[in-house]
Scaffold this motif. Sequence first.
Motif, PDB file in Angstrom:
ATOM      1  N   GLY A 223       0.847  -1.193   0.000  1.00  0.00           N
ATOM      2  CA  GLY A 223       0.000   0.000   0.000  1.00  0.00           C
ATOM      3  C   GLY A 223       0.872   1.229   0.000  1.00  0.00           C
ATOM      4  O   GLY A 223       2.091   1.138  -0.182  1.00  0.00           O
ATOM      5  N   GLY A 224       0.272   2.387   0.202  1.00  0.00           N
ATOM      6  CA  GLY A 224       1.049   3.622   0.180  1.00  0.00           C
ATOM      7  C   GLY A 224       2.210   3.607   1.153  1.00  0.00           C
ATOM      8  O   GLY A 224       3.359   3.864   0.777  1.00  0.00           O
ATOM      9  N   ASP A 225       1.930   3.310   2.442  1.00  0.00           N
ATOM     10  CA  ASP A 225       2.992   3.284   3.452  1.00  0.00           C
ATOM     11  C   ASP A 225       2.974   1.976   4.228  1.00  0.00           C
ATOM     12  O   ASP A 225       3.447   1.899   5.358  1.00  0.00           O
ATOM     13  CB  ASP A 225       2.842   4.467   4.409  1.00  0.00           C
ATOM     14  N   GLU A 226       2.402   0.929   3.608  1.00  0.00           N
ATOM     15  CA  GLU A 226       2.292  -0.364   4.269  1.00  0.00           C
ATOM     16  C   GLU A 226       3.140  -1.406   3.554  1.00  0.00           C
ATOM     17  O   GLU A 226       3.173  -1.466   2.315  1.00  0.00           O
ATOM     18  CB  GLU A 226       0.822  -0.817   4.299  1.00  0.00           C
ATOM     19  N   PHE A 227       3.816  -2.234   4.340  1.00  0.00           N
ATOM     20  CA  PHE A 227       4.750  -3.215   3.802  1.00  0.00           C
ATOM     21  C   PHE A 227       4.460  -4.582   4.411  1.00  0.00           C
ATOM     22  O   PHE A 227       3.881  -4.695   5.495  1.00  0.00           O
ATOM     23  CB  PHE A 227       6.194  -2.806   4.112  1.00  0.00           C
ATOM     24  N   CYS A 228       4.888  -5.606   3.709  1.00  0.00           N
ATOM     25  CA  CYS A 228       4.685  -6.973   4.193  1.00  0.00           C
ATOM     26  C   CYS A 228       5.920  -7.811   3.888  1.00  0.00           C
ATOM     27  O   CYS A 228       6.561  -7.637   2.848  1.00  0.00           O
ATOM     28  CB  CYS A 228       3.455  -7.594   3.515  1.00  0.00           C
ATOM     29  N   VAL A 229       6.236  -8.706   4.815  1.00  0.00           N
ATOM     30  CA  VAL A 229       7.323  -9.676   4.633  1.00  0.00           C
ATOM     31  C   VAL A 229       6.735 -11.070   4.781  1.00  0.00           C
ATOM     32  O   VAL A 229       6.071 -11.367   5.778  1.00  0.00           O
ATOM     33  CB  VAL A 229       8.450  -9.470   5.660  1.00  0.00           C
ATOM     34  N   LEU A 230       6.959 -11.919   3.794  1.00  0.00           N
ATOM     35  CA  LEU A 230       6.581 -13.328   3.871  1.00  0.00           C
ATOM     36  C   LEU A 230       7.857 -14.142   4.015  1.00  0.00           C
ATOM     37  O   LEU A 230       8.596 -14.348   3.048  1.00  0.00           O
ATOM     38  CB  LEU A 230       5.805 -13.755   2.617  1.00  0.00           C
ATOM     39  N   ALA A 231       8.129 -14.556   5.254  1.00  0.00           N
ATOM     40  CA  ALA A 231       9.362 -15.303   5.553  1.00  0.00           C
ATOM     41  C   ALA A 231       9.013 -16.771   5.743  1.00  0.00           C
ATOM     42  O   ALA A 231       8.902 -17.260   6.878  1.00  0.00           O
ATOM     43  CB  ALA A 231      10.035 -14.722   6.792  1.00  0.00           C
ATOM     44  N   SER A 232       8.836 -17.478   4.641  1.00  0.00           N
ATOM     45  CA  SER A 232       8.355 -18.862   4.699  1.00  0.00           C
ATOM     46  C   SER A 232       9.368 -19.827   5.302  1.00  0.00           C
ATOM     47  O   SER A 232       8.995 -20.899   5.785  1.00  0.00           O
ATOM     48  CB  SER A 232       7.956 -19.334   3.298  1.00  0.00           C
ATOM     49  N   GLU A 233      10.653 -19.462   5.283  1.00  0.00           N
ATOM     50  CA  GLU A 233      11.684 -20.366   5.788  1.00  0.00           C
ATOM     51  C   GLU A 233      12.234 -19.927   7.150  1.00  0.00           C
ATOM     52  O   GLU A 233      13.142 -20.565   7.682  1.00  0.00           O
ATOM     53  CB  GLU A 233      12.836 -20.456   4.779  1.00  0.00           C
ATOM     54  N   ALA A 234      11.713 -18.855   7.710  1.00  0.00           N
ATOM     55  CA  ALA A 234      12.269 -18.315   8.959  1.00  0.00           C
ATOM     56  C   ALA A 234      11.738 -19.056  10.174  1.00  0.00           C
ATOM     57  O   ALA A 234      10.580 -19.472  10.209  1.00  0.00           O
ATOM     58  CB  ALA A 234      11.949 -16.828   9.066  1.00  0.00           C
ATOM     59  N   SER A 235      12.610 -19.192  11.172  1.00  0.00           N
ATOM     60  CA  SER A 235      12.201 -19.768  12.455  1.00  0.00           C
ATOM     61  C   SER A 235      11.803 -18.641  13.409  1.00  0.00           C
ATOM     62  O   SER A 235      11.991 -17.455  13.100  1.00  0.00           O
ATOM     63  CB  SER A 235      13.350 -20.572  13.055  1.00  0.00           C
ATOM     64  N   GLU A 236      11.289 -19.012  14.580  1.00  0.00           N
ATOM     65  CA  GLU A 236      10.923 -18.000  15.571  1.00  0.00           C
ATOM     66  C   GLU A 236      12.145 -17.192  16.004  1.00  0.00           C
ATOM     67  O   GLU A 236      12.067 -15.967  16.166  1.00  0.00           O
ATOM     68  CB  GLU A 236      10.287 -18.675  16.781  1.00  0.00           C
ATOM     69  N   HIS A 237      13.274 -17.869  16.147  1.00  0.00           N
ATOM     70  CA  HIS A 237      14.508 -17.168  16.526  1.00  0.00           C
ATOM     71  C   HIS A 237      14.930 -16.186  15.429  1.00  0.00           C
ATOM     72  O   HIS A 237      15.317 -15.049  15.721  1.00  0.00           O
ATOM     73  CB  HIS A 237      15.617 -18.186  16.781  1.00  0.00           C
ATOM     74  N   ASP A 238      14.845 -16.642  14.182  1.00  0.00           N
ATOM     75  CA  ASP A 238      15.238 -15.789  13.047  1.00  0.00           C
ATOM     76  C   ASP A 238      14.399 -14.514  13.013  1.00  0.00           C
ATOM     77  O   ASP A 238      14.948 -13.403  12.883  1.00  0.00           O
ATOM     78  CB  ASP A 238      15.066 -16.545  11.726  1.00  0.00           C
TER      79      ASP A 238
END
Length: 291
Positions: A223-238
Amino acid sequence: LLVIGFLLTYDTFANVTFMRILYWIALAADVAVLILQISGIIYWSKLLWIVHCEVITILISTLIISIIKHQAIGRREMDIYIAIILISAFIAADIIRYYVFRPDDGIVKYSVYGLFIMLIYLTYSVINVIRDNFVQETRSRVYKELAFTDGMTHIGNRSAYEAAMENARSMPSASGYIMIADLNNLKYINDTYGHRHGDAAIILTSRLIYENFSGYGQVFRIGGDEFCVLASEASEHDISECIISFNKAVDAANETTEYPYSVAIGYGPIDERGIDECFKTVDSQMYENKK
């Protein structure tokens, strides 16, 4: 026989009944010649006229079909046909020389030149094909980048995000984390400091998100000032480490910007509820953070 078989791999020739008949005639002739040779009934030199007839027939057939169907033949196919016509024409010249002048030396005079010219022509054609493929691949890559890259921030745009979400929906099992970030006070920055600073804040946010999260997943401006990250391989620690480093980077940036700079975030695991339900949960968390 090999030349006719090669030509028949193209629809232009495969759809011509005469070429298919010619293939079987050539096959029968070659088998007959082989049997006669093995049995010792007749010597190969007495059967040269059969090969000569095949060569002349291939030349004439290829030439006629190429002329008749030139509008339906692609450029690459036409290059192959022209190459075959070239070598066949020079071989035909040697055949004519053989019957007209009856040379005693038995040297093939013109076919060597024809082979040389054909190789040059094919080399030129291959270079053109490589160049066209390179241009086409480059053009496709550029178009894809333009279609899925945000023009301002140079990260994935809304289209890229939707494609990634659709891919996540089709995954048999859910894993990884999703993070949503929203720049705070963008309207205030635009109204007080000008839209130039507002754009700079958006670009800064995208850079910080990319620097801290791109190693574990895909980053999008949705969106204008909205961002998203899809971290399909990340663990909780990561993801926890990424969140900590990102918050530190935001705080550090706030010390250097002319405007008040902060980012609200929400994050959580992608679980069996599905990517869409997880997005809603994280989105609500982000808005609570913003309040």
